[in-house]
Design a protein around this motif. Structure first.
Motif, PDB file in Angstrom:
ATOM      1  N   ALA A  58       0.946  -1.594  -0.082  1.00 38.34           N
ATOM      2  CA  ALA A  58      -0.059  -0.116  -0.110  1.00 38.34           C
ATOM      3  C   ALA A  58       0.733   1.396  -0.211  1.00 38.34           C
ATOM      4  CB  ALA A  58      -0.977   0.223   0.785  1.00 38.34           C
ATOM      5  N   GLU A  59       2.228   1.274   0.863  1.00 39.55           N
ATOM      6  CA  GLU A  59       2.843   2.271   0.662  1.00 39.55           C
ATOM      7  C   GLU A  59       3.447   2.335  -0.801  1.00 39.55           C
ATOM      8  OE1 GLU A  59       7.288   2.932   1.868  1.00 39.55           O
ATOM      9  OE2 GLU A  59       5.937   2.727   3.836  1.00 39.55           O
ATOM     10  N   LEU A  60       3.445   1.329  -1.185  1.00 38.65           N
ATOM     11  CA  LEU A  60       4.714   1.653  -2.685  1.00 38.65           C
ATOM     12  C   LEU A  60       3.316   2.088  -3.740  1.00 38.65           C
ATOM     13  CD1 LEU A  60       6.592  -1.797  -2.959  1.00 38.65           C
ATOM     14  CD2 LEU A  60       6.932   0.513  -2.971  1.00 38.65           C
ATOM     15  N   ARG A  61       2.420   1.862  -3.719  1.00 34.75           N
ATOM     16  CA  ARG A  61       0.914   2.555  -4.061  1.00 34.75           C
ATOM     17  C   ARG A  61       1.027   4.111  -4.203  1.00 34.75           C
ATOM     18  NH1 ARG A  61      -1.452  -2.901  -3.043  1.00 34.75           N
ATOM     19  NH2 ARG A  61      -2.902  -1.325  -1.730  1.00 34.75           N
ATOM     20  N   GLU A  62       1.236   4.087  -3.116  1.00 37.49           N
ATOM     21  CA  GLU A  62       1.704   5.900  -2.325  1.00 37.49           C
ATOM     22  C   GLU A  62       2.711   7.065  -2.687  1.00 37.49           C
ATOM     23  OE1 GLU A  62      -0.958   7.409  -0.514  1.00 37.49           O
ATOM     24  OE2 GLU A  62      -2.862   5.632  -1.613  1.00 37.49           O
ATOM     25  N   ARG A  63       3.807   5.451  -3.146  1.00 37.60           N
ATOM     26  CA  ARG A  63       4.649   6.365  -3.660  1.00 37.60           C
ATOM     27  C   ARG A  63       4.610   6.615  -5.051  1.00 37.60           C
ATOM     28  NH1 ARG A  63       9.646   6.345  -0.387  1.00 37.60           N
ATOM     29  NH2 ARG A  63       8.661   6.326   1.974  1.00 37.60           N
ATOM     30  N   TRP A 103      13.462  -2.346 -11.217  1.00 36.86           N
ATOM     31  CA  TRP A 103      11.893  -1.344 -11.265  1.00 36.86           C
ATOM     32  C   TRP A 103      10.505  -1.562 -10.574  1.00 36.86           C
ATOM     33  CZ3 TRP A 103      13.063   4.470 -11.629  1.00 36.86           C
ATOM     34  CH2 TRP A 103      14.637   4.434 -12.356  1.00 36.86           C
ATOM     35  N   LEU A 104      10.256  -1.552  -8.763  1.00 38.36           N
ATOM     36  CA  LEU A 104       9.345  -2.433  -8.918  1.00 38.36           C
ATOM     37  C   LEU A 104       7.992  -1.599  -9.330  1.00 38.36           C
ATOM     38  CD1 LEU A 104      10.018  -2.044  -5.209  1.00 38.36           C
ATOM     39  CD2 LEU A 104      10.897  -3.744  -6.736  1.00 38.36           C
ATOM     40  N   VAL A 105       7.075  -2.483  -9.332  1.00 38.03           N
ATOM     41  CA  VAL A 105       5.925  -1.705 -10.085  1.00 38.03           C
ATOM     42  C   VAL A 105       4.263  -2.315  -9.596  1.00 38.03           C
ATOM     43  CG1 VAL A 105       4.109  -1.905 -12.695  1.00 38.03           C
ATOM     44  CG2 VAL A 105       6.981  -1.933 -12.568  1.00 38.03           C
ATOM     45  N   PRO A 106       3.754  -1.285  -8.889  1.00 39.14           N
ATOM     46  CA  PRO A 106       2.910  -2.094  -7.570  1.00 39.14           C
ATOM     47  C   PRO A 106       1.485  -1.903  -8.382  1.00 39.14           C
ATOM     48  CG  PRO A 106       3.464  -0.011  -7.035  1.00 39.14           C
ATOM     49  CD  PRO A 106       4.628   0.103  -8.313  1.00 39.14           C
ATOM     50  N   HIS A 107       1.103  -1.226  -9.435  1.00 35.39           N
ATOM     51  CA  HIS A 107       0.001  -0.228  -9.590  1.00 35.39           C
ATOM     52  C   HIS A 107      -0.541  -1.779 -10.656  1.00 35.39           C
ATOM     53  CE1 HIS A 107      -0.675   3.004  -7.521  1.00 35.39           C
ATOM     54  NE2 HIS A 107       0.508   2.341  -7.607  1.00 35.39           N
ATOM     55  N   HIS A 108      -2.172  -1.899 -10.286  1.00 34.88           N
ATOM     56  CA  HIS A 108      -2.412  -3.108 -10.709  1.00 34.88           C
ATOM     57  C   HIS A 108      -2.624  -2.939 -12.791  1.00 34.88           C
ATOM     58  CE1 HIS A 108      -6.515  -5.899 -13.032  1.00 34.88           C
ATOM     59  NE2 HIS A 108      -5.433  -6.736 -11.991  1.00 34.88           N
ATOM     60  N   ALA A 109      -2.881  -1.611 -12.600  1.00 34.20           N
ATOM     61  CA  ALA A 109      -3.351  -1.249 -14.224  1.00 34.20           C
ATOM     62  C   ALA A 109      -1.848  -1.459 -14.954  1.00 34.20           C
ATOM     63  CB  ALA A 109      -3.570   0.135 -14.176  1.00 34.20           C
ATOM     64  N   ASP A 110      -0.487  -0.900 -14.453  1.00 37.78           N
ATOM     65  CA  ASP A 110       0.546  -1.147 -14.678  1.00 37.78           C
ATOM     66  C   ASP A 110       1.160  -2.101 -15.214  1.00 37.78           C
ATOM     67  OD1 ASP A 110       0.653   1.799 -15.384  1.00 37.78           O
ATOM     68  OD2 ASP A 110       1.087   1.734 -12.840  1.00 37.78           O
TER      69      ASP A 110
END
Length: 406
Positions: free
Chosen positions: A25-30, A42-49
């Motif tokens: 959740a913190e990553l998605r906020e970042r 490179w970390l990608v945390p969002h569903h759409a991406d």
């Protein structure tokens, strides 16, 4: 861009491994992409991406179909790791078109819906027998008594591996899969190499036997599969068989124990499932989403891409966080809540795009069979001891799940 020191994301921290979802959740906020120096990714945390990148042909599971290691800014793996990479790099999961297209087309000729459907009675009977034994014993370890033996036996039956040889399959798989964790140690690599050599030699002998005496099994089907004169090479058959075994049971084993652990933590949802077995299909999808068995999937950047104004250069590696994507509130209402009646559930636990899991239908059959058997034969199943989480991040599972019947 977030600095590593102030990220809660720490895939080696036991507290993070126990529950990574607050850190996600913190990553998605970042932001939509975050540089993580410890793994050079490179970390990608969002569903759409994540969903879009799984289908983006500017990314690849390999880069060797287009570049030499040096041209791509990478170094070749150590020579002593060669047996693992020979095995791994000839499987569908780590190939890109045109090789991936050719091999998946040929494998699909043997791994048909009819082949899977034919296994349903075997799966359901075996699940019933395993659960009956657990009940007769008054309980036990759900991992070793039901979750592991069911999918291992099913994929071994499908491949045509004799029962007398099946005990070694799970240890080989576990050692090979250790290489998929982040920054594996040299000891992990040595075990993976040894398992790759032993498993490959075993399958080479089995393939030779099936060439002389074909049966009604997947190994024989892979030998016979052809398209316009094209056939699988022996190495491609070996790599395919190992991939089907590893992918064909690792996810199912971990989805089973992760799922039941989640049900025990959510007694209201478990009670609803026990009261209405028609919830089993949606429960399986929700449990796969809620505590994802494969948390991360990697891709190489073959051509520069841009995510939210950040250019990710060719030669970089992207880590798509499946667990985070499956908890993205932009897609899932109240994602931290387990809801077995969830209607819209576009989880990506089976990946997407050309690498979508070919065994997903079989996994769903196995998960449904074991769940229905447990609900029917062990309606009072309870947790006997708090489970211990495996010290792995990428492949998320438990050391065991001790349960009590009655």
């Amino acid at each position: 861009m977030a600095a590593v020191s102030d990220l809660a994301f720490d895939p080696w921290d036991p507290a993070f491994l126990a529950n990574p979802y607050p850190a996600y959740a913190e990553l998605r906020e970042r932001g939509r992409v975050i540089r993580f120096e410890p793994t050079d990714q490179w970390l990608v945390p969002h569903h759409a991406d994540v969903s879009a990148l799984l289908r983006d042909r500017r990314l690849g599971r390999t880069y060797q179909h287009r570049f030499e290691h040096e041209d791509f800014g990478r170094t070749a793996p150590p020579a002593e790791h060669e047996p693992f990479h020979t095995l791994n790099d000839h499987g569908m999961l780590d190939l890109e078109p045109p090789d991936h297209t050719r091999i998946r087309r040929l494998v699909s000729k043997a791994f048909t819906p009819r082949t899977v459907d034919r296994l349903v009675p075997y799966v359901e009977n075996l699940a019933g027998e395993l659960v009956a034994a657990l009940v007769a014993a008054g309980g036990g370890d759900l991992l070793t008594d039901v979750a592991e033996p069911l999918p291992v036996a099913v994929i071994a039956e499908m491949l045509g591996i004799p029962e007398s040889d099946r005990a070694q399959l799970r240890p080989w798989s576990a050692d090979i899969c250790g290489m998929y964790e982040l920054n594996p140690s040299e000891d992990t690599a040595a075990r993976a190499v040894r398992a790759s050599e032993e498993f490959s030699e075993y399958l080479r002998e089995l393939i030779a036997a099936r060439r002389k005496d074909p049966g009604d099994d997947l190994i024989s089907g892979l030998i016979e599969a052809h398209d316009e004169g094209d056939r699988l090479t022996e190495q491609e058959m070996i790599s395919t068989a190992v991939l089907l075994l590893n992918a064909g049971h690792e996810a199912t084993v971990n989805a089973t124990v992760n799922g039941w652990a989640a049900l025990f933590r959510n007694p209201g949802q478990l009670a609803a499932l026990r009261a209405d077995h028609s919830l089993v299909p949606s429960a399986i999808e929700e449990l796969m989403r809620y505590d994802t068995p494969l948390q991360l999937f990697e891709r190489w950047v073959l051509d520069d891409i841009e995510i939210d104004g950040t250019t990710i250069p060719r030669g970089a590696e992207i880590a798509m966080l499946f667990g985070s994507a499956n908890h993205d509130p932009a897609v899932f209402a109240a994602p931290e809540r387990l809801d077995l009646t969830r209607r819209e559930n576009p989880h990506i636990s089976f990946s997407a795009g050309i690498h979508y899991c070919i065994g997903a239908p079989l996994a769903r059959i196995e998960l449904a069979a074991s769940m229905r058997a447990l609900l029917t034969q062990a309606p009072t199943l309870t947790l006997a001891a708090d489970p211990e989480r495996k010290p792995n991040f990428v492949i998320r599972g438990l050391e065991g799940l001790n349960v009590r019947v009655g």
